[in-house]
Design a protein around this motif. Sequence first.
Motif: not given
Lengths: 214, 214
Positions: A144, A157, A160-161, B181, B184, B187, B196
Amino acid sequence: MRDCNRQNKDTRALLLKHAEELFLAHGFEGVSIRQITEASGANVAAVNYHFNGKISLYREVLKQRLDSITLEKLELLKNLDERHSEVTLEQILYSYIYSFFDAHFSSPDSDRFLQIIYREMAPDAIASDLVAERLVIPIQQAFQKIIMKTCPELHGDHISRCISSITGQVLHFIRAREVLKGIRPAEQNQTFIEDTVQHITQFSLRGIGSQNHA
Amino acid sequence: MRDCNRQNKDTRALLLKHAEELFLAHGFEGVSIRQITEASGANVAAVNYHFNGKISLYREVLKQRLDSITLEKLELLKNLDERHSEVTLEQILYSYIYSFFDAHFSSPDSDRFLQIIYREMAPDAIASDLVAERLVIPIQQAFQKIIMKTCPELHGDHISRCISSITGQVLHFIRAREVLKGIRPAEQNQTFIEDTVQHITQFSLRGIGSQNHA
DNA sequence: TGTACATCAGTGAACGCGCGTTCACTGATGTAC
DNA sequence: TGTACATCAGTGAACGCGCGTTCACTGATGTAC
């Protein structure tokens, strides 16, 4: 008479070595303590003496392998990071994705090891904590960091995804390749690797949607 | 005295029912024949009498579940296909991706079942042939057909690979969510699903790179 | 320098358990003559 | 209509096996006095 009188042959190290081989080849349930101790020329009780049971030994083996893989990947990422001003996002993705396939198909161990990591990613696995802490998280963070430098306009974010998306693809293409052969048959091994790495790279490059490199 | 004199209680069906429950909850190795027969109120020998052993029973259970899931997904895809002229690629992707998360988190069974399918995708699994023939291939084909209609300018091989990319992401995000998790955190469940699904949809929509819908 | 004791690596044999499978059997139902 | 036999669902008990773990033990080495 064989190995006669040789004390201090370091049974512990031998157990660890053979446990690694066997666990990697056949998984946790696929290996018995007896197999490990026999391969190591030790007594059945040795595993319990040195490691306090089968699970601890397994976790010990896993730790070592995870750390060595993580180290290797961080090395690769560090190299990319140092050259980050002269390297495109595409090249970064390609190197990263290729490294999985390369490591994977160059060692007979690692196919099995990937299955193991895969299994250990499940929430109820015997060592999912080790996989998270020692593999996924450090690699994710390093990766990242690089992408954020290369594409400063992207949100953390989002990156990251996207990394999870890339990882998901890589694991799936490698792991399910036998099943996928039912869909796209008749690829040679080398072109399979090249084609697949190219596909994932291009797909993900577009998927990330960086303004800098679209 | 209980169930007294009731012959013809169809032990076979009971075995199948309880085997499904148990295998889905605990996996193949996690369930013993004794557990299944006890739950069914039958004798230990009953599994071998009706199914010729544990593996055959397991494969039988798996067949049923795979077929029912495949049917469900083909239904969804058929609906989309019928409306394909009024539906965008984005909507198609979204529906398809969402259906995995929806099915997954609405039933307590299906989390475990996904783990099972995952494991059975490995080349050396006990039933990888079933997963390929009864799940992956039919769904892949139906999905591919729709996308080809919607994006006629794309090459079949390209679409096929993109579908694998989507599947890989979906499976990874669902299956490894506990590990992720660590990356990130914090959530809520519902926003996790929504976020997602949106991410995978948008990432993949760009990844496919259709001229029609870019 | 010698003795007594503690520590440590490793052994050997057995323990108890749960497993999948087998086999001779029972008792109800169907079928042929 | 009655009898003899075959079929079938299901049982009960035992088999043999491999498993992880335990425990009392040996014998070499280190340490304190």
